[in-house]
Motif scaffolding. Structure first.
Motif, PDB file in Angstrom:
ATOM      1  N   LEU A 123      -1.517   2.668   8.641  1.00 30.78           N
ATOM      2  CA  LEU A 123      -1.822   1.976   7.383  1.00 30.78           C
ATOM      3  C   LEU A 123      -0.549   1.992   6.542  1.00 30.78           C
ATOM      4  O   LEU A 123       0.084   3.045   6.399  1.00 30.78           O
ATOM      5  CB  LEU A 123      -2.971   2.699   6.669  1.00 30.78           C
ATOM      6  N   TYR A 127       3.571   0.345  -3.083  1.00 34.33           N
ATOM      7  CA  TYR A 127       3.385   0.659  -4.508  1.00 34.33           C
ATOM      8  C   TYR A 127       4.449  -0.047  -5.314  1.00 34.33           C
ATOM      9  O   TYR A 127       5.630   0.041  -4.992  1.00 34.33           O
ATOM     10  CB  TYR A 127       3.548   2.165  -4.757  1.00 34.33           C
ATOM     11  N   LEU A 133      -2.846   5.776  -6.570  1.00 34.79           N
ATOM     12  CA  LEU A 133      -3.971   5.920  -5.646  1.00 34.79           C
ATOM     13  C   LEU A 133      -4.825   7.067  -6.186  1.00 34.79           C
ATOM     14  O   LEU A 133      -4.337   8.198  -6.304  1.00 34.79           O
ATOM     15  CB  LEU A 133      -3.429   6.228  -4.250  1.00 34.79           C
ATOM     16  N   SER A 150       2.278  11.227   7.296  1.00 30.05           N
ATOM     17  CA  SER A 150       2.648  10.264   6.255  1.00 30.05           C
ATOM     18  C   SER A 150       4.153  10.258   6.037  1.00 30.05           C
ATOM     19  O   SER A 150       4.797  11.305   6.017  1.00 30.05           O
ATOM     20  CB  SER A 150       1.874  10.533   4.962  1.00 30.05           C
ATOM     21  N   PHE A 161      -2.270  16.949  -4.356  1.00 30.92           N
ATOM     22  CA  PHE A 161      -2.861  17.600  -3.189  1.00 30.92           C
ATOM     23  C   PHE A 161      -3.975  18.518  -3.676  1.00 30.92           C
ATOM     24  O   PHE A 161      -3.723  19.593  -4.205  1.00 30.92           O
ATOM     25  CB  PHE A 161      -1.768  18.371  -2.444  1.00 30.92           C
ATOM     26  N   ARG A 188      -6.827  18.647   6.687  1.00 30.84           N
ATOM     27  CA  ARG A 188      -7.073  17.234   7.010  1.00 30.84           C
ATOM     28  C   ARG A 188      -8.068  16.569   6.048  1.00 30.84           C
ATOM     29  O   ARG A 188      -7.927  15.399   5.728  1.00 30.84           O
ATOM     30  CB  ARG A 188      -7.544  17.157   8.476  1.00 30.84           C
ATOM     31  N   MET A 189      -9.078  17.323   5.614  1.00 29.31           N
ATOM     32  CA  MET A 189     -10.121  16.704   4.792  1.00 29.31           C
ATOM     33  C   MET A 189      -9.984  17.030   3.301  1.00 29.31           C
ATOM     34  O   MET A 189     -10.938  16.898   2.540  1.00 29.31           O
ATOM     35  CB  MET A 189     -11.508  17.099   5.307  1.00 29.31           C
ATOM     36  N   ARG A 190      -8.791  17.423   2.873  1.00 30.37           N
ATOM     37  CA  ARG A 190      -8.611  17.719   1.448  1.00 30.37           C
ATOM     38  C   ARG A 190      -8.455  16.435   0.628  1.00 30.37           C
ATOM     39  O   ARG A 190      -7.982  15.415   1.113  1.00 30.37           O
ATOM     40  CB  ARG A 190      -7.401  18.642   1.260  1.00 30.37           C
ATOM     41  N   ASN A 211       4.466   3.734   1.831  1.00 29.21           N
ATOM     42  CA  ASN A 211       3.985   4.920   2.519  1.00 29.21           C
ATOM     43  C   ASN A 211       3.310   4.496   3.809  1.00 29.21           C
ATOM     44  O   ASN A 211       2.435   3.631   3.807  1.00 29.21           O
ATOM     45  CB  ASN A 211       3.021   5.714   1.637  1.00 29.21           C
TER      46      ASN A 211
END
Ligand code: MD3
Ligand code: FE
Length: 218
Positions: A123, A127, A133, A150, A161, A188-190, A211
């Protein structure tokens, strides 16, 4: 005796591997040598599947413009968030992932301890100054054991974060051109996001931040 303090938050030198949290590694400057080539590929990809401002299921238009390359691409409209094989805006498959993208993502994952990384989508976020975001999690991928890689290019940004719950106060991590972050394991799921990008000019990217996020979507 006078002690001079740095005016800006210090950023670790290129080539270091800095743990951000369990499973999350910041590779400062990892993409510096590849950056010009990656930017040229972004141009090429965007000439087939142009950058567009997607609409969320809630009806808001995102300020960040997006496109994708790979076997699938991430897409959003009033019907929901999903990965598609066809770019709904062009009616054609998403552009293939360039070999240089694949190699770069693989090598970054390996440097962070994740071997055999083979993403099926990248993806690409664009920006412009003022765009941001909001805090979110990436949960549309089937395999959440695979990390997300990323790559930051162009203007600098402040990355947020967060934790596993939306209410957890996020840390601010400055990201500059060439930085790579690998988000795996328990990170990973933060929750995460990006503060509004400040005005500026980057010698390779102009008044933009790009990005790349590599994912294993299916
Ligand atoms: C932390 N992009 O595209 S990349 C996104 O800079 C996205 O454009 C941001 O969040 C950007 O979904 C941030 C860093 C990132 C990506 C995925 C994560 C951080 C993450 C997944 C879990 C934790
Ligand atoms: Fe995300």
């Amino acid at each position: 005796m006078a002690v001079s303090l740095p005016l800006f938050e210090s950023i670790a030198p290129t080539g270091t591997r800095e743990p951000l949290a369990p499973g999350a590694w910041l590779l400062r400057g990892f993409a510096l040598d590849a950056a010009a080539g990656l930017l040229a590929e972004i141009e090429r990809i965007a000439s087939s599947s142009p950058f567009r401002n997607l609409v969320t299921p809630g009806g808001k238009t995102m300020s960040v413009a997006m496109t994708n390359c790979g076997a699938v691409g991430w897409f959003s409209d009033r019907r929901g968030y999903r990965y598609t094989e066809i770019d709904p805006e062009t009616g054609r498959p998403w552009p293939a992932m360039p070999g240089s993208f694949m190699k770069h993502a693989h090598d970054a994952a390996s440097a962070a301890g994740f071997e055999n990384y083979a993403p099926d989508v990248c993806l690409i976020n664009r920006y412009e100054p003022g765009t941001r975001l909001t805090l979110h999690r990436d949960h549309d991928e089937r395999d959440r054991r695979a990390p997300i890689v990323s790559v930051s290019l162009g203007l600098p940004a402040t990355f947020l974060f967060g934790g596993l719950a939306r209410k957890d106060a996020p840390r601010r991590v400055p990201l500059v051109h060439g930085d790579v972050v690998v988000w795996g394991g328990p990170s990973r799921m933060r929750y995460h996001g990006v503060l509004p990008v400040k005005a500026g000019e980057h010698p390779l990217a102009g008044a933009r931040r790009y990005n790349l996020t590599f994912r294993v979507a299916r």
